[in-house]
Scaffold this motif. Structure first.
Motif, PDB file in Angstrom:
ATOM      1  N   THR A 120     -42.372  17.876 -69.921  1.00  0.00           N
ATOM      2  CA  THR A 120     -41.766  17.887 -71.248  1.00  0.00           C
ATOM      3  C   THR A 120     -41.072  19.222 -71.466  1.00  0.00           C
ATOM      4  OG1 THR A 120     -43.572  16.504 -71.992  1.00  0.00           O
ATOM      5  CG2 THR A 120     -42.279  17.595 -73.706  1.00  0.00           C
ATOM      6  N   ALA A 121     -39.825  19.185 -71.891  1.00  0.00           N
ATOM      7  CA  ALA A 121     -39.055  20.412 -72.122  1.00  0.00           C
ATOM      8  C   ALA A 121     -38.368  20.337 -73.485  1.00  0.00           C
ATOM      9  CB  ALA A 121     -38.008  20.603 -71.023  1.00  0.00           C
ATOM     10  N   SER A 122     -38.520  21.399 -74.248  1.00  0.00           N
ATOM     11  CA  SER A 122     -37.821  21.457 -75.536  1.00  0.00           C
ATOM     12  C   SER A 122     -36.796  22.585 -75.593  1.00  0.00           C
ATOM     13  CB  SER A 122     -38.817  21.589 -76.688  1.00  0.00           C
ATOM     14  OG  SER A 122     -39.623  22.713 -76.504  1.00  0.00           O
ATOM     15  N   TRP A 123     -36.917  23.553 -74.687  1.00  0.00           N
ATOM     16  CA  TRP A 123     -35.958  24.662 -74.701  1.00  0.00           C
ATOM     17  C   TRP A 123     -34.732  24.277 -73.877  1.00  0.00           C
ATOM     18  CZ3 TRP A 123     -39.480  29.622 -73.985  1.00  0.00           C
ATOM     19  CH2 TRP A 123     -40.234  29.795 -75.151  1.00  0.00           C
ATOM     20  N   ARG A 173     -47.606  11.987 -63.379  1.00  0.00           N
ATOM     21  CA  ARG A 173     -47.145  11.621 -64.726  1.00  0.00           C
ATOM     22  C   ARG A 173     -46.250  10.382 -64.708  1.00  0.00           C
ATOM     23  NH1 ARG A 173     -45.924  17.836 -65.451  1.00  0.00           N
ATOM     24  NH2 ARG A 173     -47.880  18.529 -66.342  1.00  0.00           N
ATOM     25  N   GLN A 186     -52.086  16.907 -64.570  1.00  0.00           N
ATOM     26  CA  GLN A 186     -52.098  15.674 -63.800  1.00  0.00           C
ATOM     27  C   GLN A 186     -52.935  15.878 -62.544  1.00  0.00           C
ATOM     28  OE1 GLN A 186     -48.005  15.210 -62.448  1.00  0.00           O
ATOM     29  NE2 GLN A 186     -47.798  17.406 -62.740  1.00  0.00           N
ATOM     30  N   LEU A 214     -38.357  17.799 -81.929  1.00  0.00           N
ATOM     31  CA  LEU A 214     -39.629  18.520 -81.978  1.00  0.00           C
ATOM     32  C   LEU A 214     -40.187  18.583 -83.393  1.00  0.00           C
ATOM     33  CD1 LEU A 214     -41.634  20.129 -80.214  1.00  0.00           C
ATOM     34  CD2 LEU A 214     -40.332  22.192 -80.785  1.00  0.00           C
ATOM     35  N   TYR A 268     -43.511  24.658 -79.905  1.00  0.00           N
ATOM     36  CA  TYR A 268     -43.257  25.358 -78.631  1.00  0.00           C
ATOM     37  C   TYR A 268     -42.188  26.372 -78.947  1.00  0.00           C
ATOM     38  CZ  TYR A 268     -43.162  26.020 -73.564  1.00  0.00           C
ATOM     39  OH  TYR A 268     -43.285  26.545 -72.282  1.00  0.00           O
ATOM     40  N   PHE A 275     -46.709  16.608 -70.616  1.00  0.00           N
ATOM     41  CA  PHE A 275     -47.145  18.009 -70.639  1.00  0.00           C
ATOM     42  C   PHE A 275     -48.636  18.131 -70.334  1.00  0.00           C
ATOM     43  CE2 PHE A 275     -46.970  17.178 -75.376  1.00  0.00           C
ATOM     44  CZ  PHE A 275     -48.319  17.299 -75.655  1.00  0.00           C
ATOM     45  N   SER A 329     -44.600  27.366 -63.207  1.00  0.00           N
ATOM     46  CA  SER A 329     -44.868  25.926 -63.170  1.00  0.00           C
ATOM     47  C   SER A 329     -44.455  25.320 -61.834  1.00  0.00           C
ATOM     48  CB  SER A 329     -44.122  25.214 -64.311  1.00  0.00           C
ATOM     49  OG  SER A 329     -42.735  25.223 -64.092  1.00  0.00           O
ATOM     50  N   THR A 330     -45.044  24.183 -61.534  1.00  0.00           N
ATOM     51  CA  THR A 330     -44.702  23.447 -60.311  1.00  0.00           C
ATOM     52  C   THR A 330     -43.218  23.123 -60.285  1.00  0.00           C
ATOM     53  OG1 THR A 330     -46.887  22.433 -60.440  1.00  0.00           O
ATOM     54  CG2 THR A 330     -45.288  21.375 -58.980  1.00  0.00           C
ATOM     55  N   SER A 331     -42.710  22.657 -61.424  1.00  0.00           N
ATOM     56  CA  SER A 331     -41.320  22.211 -61.464  1.00  0.00           C
ATOM     57  C   SER A 331     -40.348  23.370 -61.279  1.00  0.00           C
ATOM     58  CB  SER A 331     -41.039  21.491 -62.781  1.00  0.00           C
ATOM     59  OG  SER A 331     -41.871  20.360 -62.894  1.00  0.00           O
ATOM     60  N   ASN A 377     -41.522  14.956 -59.780  1.00  0.00           N
ATOM     61  CA  ASN A 377     -42.346  15.562 -60.823  1.00  0.00           C
ATOM     62  C   ASN A 377     -41.513  15.584 -62.095  1.00  0.00           C
ATOM     63  OD1 ASN A 377     -44.899  16.728 -61.526  1.00  0.00           O
ATOM     64  ND2 ASN A 377     -43.917  18.718 -61.698  1.00  0.00           N
ATOM     65  N   ALA A 428     -34.905  26.540 -70.331  1.00  0.00           N
ATOM     66  CA  ALA A 428     -35.876  27.568 -69.940  1.00  0.00           C
ATOM     67  C   ALA A 428     -37.133  26.892 -69.413  1.00  0.00           C
ATOM     68  CB  ALA A 428     -36.214  28.445 -71.131  1.00  0.00           C
ATOM     69  N   VAL A 429     -37.588  27.325 -68.225  1.00  0.00           N
ATOM     70  CA  VAL A 429     -38.712  26.675 -67.537  1.00  0.00           C
ATOM     71  C   VAL A 429     -39.777  27.712 -67.184  1.00  0.00           C
ATOM     72  CG1 VAL A 429     -39.381  25.272 -65.544  1.00  0.00           C
ATOM     73  CG2 VAL A 429     -37.115  24.968 -66.571  1.00  0.00           C
ATOM     74  N   LEU A 430     -41.023  27.395 -67.536  1.00  0.00           N
ATOM     75  CA  LEU A 430     -42.157  28.267 -67.228  1.00  0.00           C
ATOM     76  C   LEU A 430     -42.049  28.800 -65.807  1.00  0.00           C
ATOM     77  CD1 LEU A 430     -45.267  26.381 -68.674  1.00  0.00           C
ATOM     78  CD2 LEU A 430     -44.641  28.763 -69.135  1.00  0.00           C
TER      79      LEU A 430
END
Ligand SMILES: Cc1cc2nc3c(=O)[nH]c(=O)nc-3n(C[C@H](O)[C@H](O)[C@H](O)COP(=O)(O)O)c2cc1C
Length: 164
Positions: free
Chosen positions: A38-41, A98, A92, A155, A162, A89, A60-62, A35, A55-57
């Protein structure tokens, strides 16, 4: 120390959105499933050992896959790869979907490295802070592959937000 302060949320939002960010594809793998998102943090956290912070939600699945496997990859996109970032992002059909849009190979740690990215890092988790809507992961960079050098996707140039 007193906590009796009030936060100016409009000022907070404006100022936090001034923090410059890149745009990366974080890859994860569990069993034969891959999997990515998209990550910006994302930032560096130490020279020696080389650490990254992301930093990850929380829901989220990931995030679940990182928690269970203790590892993730970070793919650095080139400045013209905004469309590819958008694929990662969007919702899917299924985990791994993705990557139908993006050829990849697995690195030495079994994590997806996009063939068309400038390069990718594989990282193993050394710590985390779970407080709020994102989990802050700290991970050590264990492998690095550079496909080609170039200007990274940032970004600020995408028109996306974000943060705040
Ligand atoms: C510009 C942009 C930056 C993003 N940065 C992050 C980020 O740093 N961390 C994060 O968890 N999600 C971030 N997201 C959201 C994820 O890409 C998105 O929620 C993704 O669908 C999560 O995928 P998953 O549930 O399959 O893991 C960002 C989204 C956009 C549009």
């Amino acid at each position: 120390m007193s906590d009796s302060v009030t936060l100016d949320t409009a000022a907070k939002k404006t100022l936090l959105r001034k923090i410059p960010h890149g745009v990366f594809i974080c890859g994860v793998a569990e069993g034969d499933q891959v999997n990515g998102f998209t990550a910006s943090w994302v930032t560096q956290g130490s020279f020696e050992p080389p650490l990254v912070v992301m930093a990850v939600l929380a829901d989220s699945t990931s995030n679940g896959i990182i928690q269970r496997t203790g590892r993730f990859s970070l793919n650095v996109l080139a400045d013209h790869q905004k469309d590819l970032a958008a694929v990662f992002f969007k919702p899917q059909q299924a985990v791994g979907g993705r990557f139908d849009a993006a050829p990849f190979s697995l690195g030495p740690l079994g994590l997806p490295i996009l063939n068309d990215a400038l390069g990718g890092l594989e990282c193993t988790l050394v710590g985390q802070v779970a407080h709020g809507d994102h989990t802050v992961f700290v991970a050590e960079v264990k492998t690095a592959v550079l496909h080609r050098d170039g200007s990274p996707l940032e970004l600020a140039g995408t028109g996306w937000q974000y943060g705040g």
